[in-house]
Write an enzyme that holds these catalytic residues in place. Structure first.
Site, short mmCIF file in Angstrom:
data_model
loop_
_atom_site.label_atom_id
_atom_site.label_comp_id
_atom_site.label_asym_id
_atom_site.label_seq_id
_atom_site.Cartn_x
_atom_site.Cartn_y
_atom_site.Cartn_z
N ASN A 83 0.84 -1.21 0.00
CA ASN A 83 0.00 0.00 0.00
C ASN A 83 0.87 1.26 0.00
O ASN A 83 0.78 2.11 0.90
CB ASN A 83 -0.94 0.00 1.20
CG ASN A 83 -2.18 0.83 0.96
OD1 ASN A 83 -2.28 1.53 -0.05
ND2 ASN A 83 -3.13 0.77 1.86
N HIS A 100 -7.07 3.22 10.14
CA HIS A 100 -7.69 1.93 9.82
C HIS A 100 -8.94 1.69 10.67
O HIS A 100 -9.93 1.16 10.17
CB HIS A 100 -6.69 0.78 10.05
CG HIS A 100 -5.71 0.62 8.95
ND1 HIS A 100 -4.49 1.25 8.93
CD2 HIS A 100 -5.76 -0.13 7.81
CE1 HIS A 100 -3.83 0.92 7.83
NE2 HIS A 100 -4.57 0.09 7.14
#
Length: 487
Positions: free
Chosen positions: A340, A373
């Site tokens: 990512n 997150h």
């Protein structure tokens, strides 16, 4: 079949919207004039939000609107701080909506909100960073380029003032490209797309086909792994009665399934960019994920049309996942760099480089990554465990792998790859199980063994490192003692 569709309805809709975004890319690429093109991109983005989120579309739209107004209402000196705390504060509220009597949004809406946070906070830091850089250059007359380790002179992070009006901030925030799953890209990249027109000359179709061709493999592997080895199985009594080795290795297939899902989503997201020509830059700019050109950016902007036609292009700016690297790199440190990458870039630029207390930089970066997150214990167990493994890994890397050659390097490399992969799988189990009680059930079934292994590795590594230092020739040891303090 129908039960499968019902169970995965949201994922199927999300996948369909990603494929739709890929399909309209070639048409969007050639839209003109620029003002119409920007509005079409924003309207498409808003439509995607409404289709995915329904009434919950209010959250990303409202948070982004207030965040953008905060940027323009605040002074350039503090706009990034105000925006950061507001956007992450709203992210807290969004994820705790049920505590305020509001329905919780779907996971897909959560992904959109996460991207919105990156864009709004990112552009605020770009505005502030460019202001600081330009003011510093005027005051001290610094060069526009700086030498790097490979001897190539790199551009500074900010070469010109970035000060978009509210309309452009709106279009940047809600443009459909990258809105569903990313990748994150700078406002500068967004503006370059409409002003530099590199997408006219890049091989967008070829790049898109090349990117998409492996997606069916990722999807098939994900379905196979998740069906044969479901996540919930680790919480059952049957799993607890299996052989310890089976229980120990089960996270490997869980993490393998998770990786295939991420690979598929990120690859489709990159294809949305490539099909529209977004993020195409000449290769001589030595383009970097999230950032764009790192060498000669101002010269690239002055490139003539003839030069642009003859140039070679890449889409490194919007590359999120280095899949081959994720599967093959030896160390966890390298694995973190290829996973990512666009979000890693955002965390590095917004948090790590700008955090004022140097000893706490890494902790600030990890903490922001965790709360971005979510609030679940699994994110803390997974992300905050990394530094402890890295402490041990770095010792063995320097002692045994760094200067090894031939067969020895391959053998040591395989051992380190296995340990890195096992560590990631163990951490990923917590990431996927999310809540503390579920994590405790699985970790208890394997007696929390990996934390003990980490501790033994670390202590043994420290001892071996001291032995290695004591066994080094006296002249080398004295030389290192002189050099060390200056590092």
């Amino acid at each position: 079949m129908w039960s499968f569709v019902e169970k995965n309805k949201n994922d199927i809709i999300y996948l369909s919207l990603l494929l739709f975004s890929v399909g309209i890319g070639p048409h969007y690429r050639y839209l003109s004039p620029v003002s119409i093109k920007k509005w079409v991109g924003s309207i498409l983005g808003l439509l995607l939000i409404f289709i995915v989120s329904g009434y919950n579309a209010l959250h990303p739209i409202l948070s982004a609107t207030i965040g953008l107004l905060a940027i323009k209402a605040s002074t350039v000196k503090y706009c990034h701080i105000v925006t950061f705390f507001f956007m992450f504060g709203y992210l807290f509220f969004f994820r705790l909506a049920d505590k305020f009597g509001l329905p919780l949004a779907s996971g897909q809406t959560n992904l959109i909100e996460m991207i919105i946070v990156l864009r709004v906070v990112g552009v605020a830091f770009e505005i502030n960073g460019s202001w600081l850089a330009v003011a510093k250059a005027k005051k001290g007359g610094e060069k526009e380029v700086k030498p790097s380790r490979d001897g190539v002179e790199r551009d500074e992070d900010f070469l010109e003032l970035i000060n978009p009006n509210l309309d452009d901030l709106f279009h940047y925030t809600f443009n459909y490209v990258g809105l569903l799953t990313g990748p994150y890209y700078r406002y500068r990249t967004f503006e370059d797309y409409f002003t530099l027109q590199y997408h006219k000359y890049a091989d967008c179709l070829g790049e898109t086909i090349n990117t998409l061709r492996i997606v069916p493999v990722y999807v098939s592997l994900y379905l196979a792994f998740s069906t044969i080895w479901p996540l919930e199985y680790v919480l059952t009594e049957e799993h607890n009665n299996r052989h310890f080795l089976y229980r120990m290795m089960y996270p490997w297939v869980l993490f393998a399934a998770f990786r295939q899902r991420i690979y598929a989503g990120m690859t489709l997201a990159e294809s949305v960019c490539t099909s529209s020509g977004f993020g195409a830059y000449p290769v001589q700019g030595r383009n970097k994920t999230g950032h764009g050109p790192t060498v000669g950016y101002l010269k690239l902007k002055q490139m003539s049309e003839e030069e642009a036609k003859k140039s070679q292009y890449d889409f490194a700016t919007i590359e999120s996942m280095d899949v081959w690297g994720c599967e093959t790199v030896v160390t966890l440190r390298d694995s973190m760099k290829v996973w990512n990458k666009a979000v890693q870039y955002w965390v590095a630029m917004v948090v790590y480089k700008r955090f004022p207390v140097k000893p706490l930089k890494i902790h600030a970066a990890l903490f922001v990554s965790v709360i971005w997150h979510g609030f679940h214990a699994g994110y803390f167990f997974c992300i905050y465990a990394c530094p402890f493994y890295l402490m041990a890994e770095d010792i063995y890397y320097k002692l045994y792998y760094k200067n090894a050659t031939g067969t020895a390097k391959k053998v040591i490399g395989f051992i380190m790859w296995f340990l890195r992969s096992h560590s990631e799988s163990y951490q990923a189990a917590a990431f996927l199980l999310l809540t503390f009680d579920r994590i405790w059930i699985y970790y208890s079934s394997v007696y929390h063994y990996w934390y003990g292994v980490w501790l033994v590795f670390l202590v043994l590594g420290l001892v071996l490192n001291q032995v290695h230092l004591m066994c080094r020739p006296k002249v080398v040891r004295e030389k290192s003692e002189v050099v060390e303090p200056s590092k």
